[in-house]
Scaffold this active site. Structure first.
Site, mmCIF file in Angstrom:
data_model
loop_
_atom_site.group_PDB
_atom_site.id
_atom_site.type_symbol
_atom_site.label_atom_id
_atom_site.label_comp_id
_atom_site.label_asym_id
_atom_site.label_seq_id
_atom_site.Cartn_x
_atom_site.Cartn_y
_atom_site.Cartn_z
ATOM 1 N N GLN A 50 60.738 88.705 54.890
ATOM 2 C CA GLN A 50 61.364 87.576 54.171
ATOM 3 C C GLN A 50 62.005 88.028 52.857
ATOM 4 O O GLN A 50 62.821 87.318 52.289
ATOM 5 C CB GLN A 50 60.331 86.472 53.897
ATOM 6 C CG GLN A 50 59.853 85.773 55.175
ATOM 7 C CD GLN A 50 58.856 84.674 54.881
ATOM 8 O OE1 GLN A 50 57.670 84.943 54.700
ATOM 9 N NE2 GLN A 50 59.337 83.446 54.802
ATOM 10 N N CYS A 94 58.484 76.837 56.187
ATOM 11 C CA CYS A 94 58.749 78.274 56.011
ATOM 12 C C CYS A 94 59.692 78.426 54.829
ATOM 13 O O CYS A 94 60.689 77.701 54.737
ATOM 14 C CB CYS A 94 59.381 78.839 57.281
ATOM 15 S SG CYS A 94 59.727 80.608 57.180
ATOM 16 N N LEU A 95 59.376 79.374 53.958
ATOM 17 C CA LEU A 95 60.227 79.573 52.783
ATOM 18 C C LEU A 95 61.606 80.105 53.185
ATOM 19 O O LEU A 95 62.549 80.001 52.407
ATOM 20 C CB LEU A 95 59.536 80.522 51.795
ATOM 21 C CG LEU A 95 58.206 79.985 51.222
ATOM 22 C CD1 LEU A 95 57.516 81.053 50.374
ATOM 23 C CD2 LEU A 95 58.425 78.708 50.404
ATOM 24 N N GLU A 137 52.402 84.199 59.330
ATOM 25 C CA GLU A 137 52.892 85.398 58.625
ATOM 26 C C GLU A 137 52.957 86.603 59.555
ATOM 27 O O GLU A 137 53.915 87.388 59.499
ATOM 28 C CB GLU A 137 52.007 85.719 57.410
ATOM 29 C CG GLU A 137 51.931 84.619 56.357
ATOM 30 C CD GLU A 137 53.271 84.069 55.935
ATOM 31 O OE1 GLU A 137 54.279 84.805 55.985
ATOM 32 O OE2 GLU A 137 53.335 82.883 55.574
ATOM 33 N N HIS A 140 56.018 86.599 61.568
ATOM 34 C CA HIS A 140 57.204 87.114 60.860
ATOM 35 C C HIS A 140 57.358 88.620 61.091
ATOM 36 O O HIS A 140 58.479 89.123 61.200
ATOM 37 C CB HIS A 140 57.067 86.880 59.346
ATOM 38 C CG HIS A 140 57.577 85.546 58.869
ATOM 39 N ND1 HIS A 140 58.885 85.141 59.027
ATOM 40 C CD2 HIS A 140 56.955 84.541 58.202
ATOM 41 C CE1 HIS A 140 59.046 83.937 58.483
ATOM 42 N NE2 HIS A 140 57.884 83.543 57.973
#
Ligand code: K1U
Ligand code: ZN
Length: 172
Positions: A50, A94-95, A137, A140
């Site tokens: 990210q 989700c950021l 996470e 990701h």
């Protein structure tokens, strides 16, 4: 140092991240930057891709700001080694997909193995929000986003919104 968070769609968010072989000061600094970035967002987790780094590193802290002592966790090479049979539904965000939320079903509890920032091998069972977050996470690190669990039409709708957001941000 706070880092910029990549917004979906971005090819770096779809990549399989490489295991970390040696813990270096650079990797520890990256973990510190990720914690700073996560708390500032604010968020309860963040994965290295990210912030554009394709290494198997995640950070998380699911203790709410006003609800107790923070518990920042840094996990290198995290791995789910056992899952519960029962599941839990949580409305995830989700950021990298700002302001979009959707129900995702995952195992209610997971046992995770990882290496901490001092190089110690750790293992722990997580449940509730911690279990949801650590699975989100770790996904990701495998190039998987929570929207990949949704029906194609809903996923497409969210992706189009994010493309529009990125165009608007680029113009500002
Ligand atoms: O990975 C990320 O993008 C971080 C994400 C983690 C996450 C949220 C919800 C379910 C699973 C995983 C976030 O932190 S989104 C922001 C958020 O959930 C939050 C922010 C402030 C306070 C409480 C929650
Ligand atoms: Zn996310």
């Amino acid at each position: 140092m706070k880092r910029d968070i990549l917004i979906h769609p971005d090819p770096r968010l779809k990549k399989l991240c490489a295991p970390v072989s040696d813990l270096s000061d650079m990797l520890r600094a990256l973990a510190d930057d990720m914690l700073e970035t996560m708390y500032a967002a604010p968020g309860i987790g963040l994965a290295a891709p990210q912030v554009g780094e394709l290494s198997r590193l995640i950070v998380l802290d699911c203790i709410k700001a006003d609800e107790g002592t923070p518990r920042p966790l840094v996990m290198f090479n995290p791995e789910v080694i056992a899952v519960s049979d029962d599941t839990n539904v949580y409305e995830e965000g989700c950021l990298s997909i700002p302001d979009q939320f959707a129900d995702v079903t995952r195992p209610r509890a997971v046992e995770v193995a990882w290496i901490d920032r001092d190089g110690n091998a750790c293992q722990e069972v997580f449940d509730g929000l911690w279990a949801t977050c650590v699975q989100h996470e770790i996904d990701h690190l495998d190039g998987k986003l929570f929207i990949d669990y949704l029906k194609p039409l809903k996923r497409q709708m969210i992706t189009r919104k994010m493309q529009k957001l990125k165009r608007e941000r680029a113009r500002a």
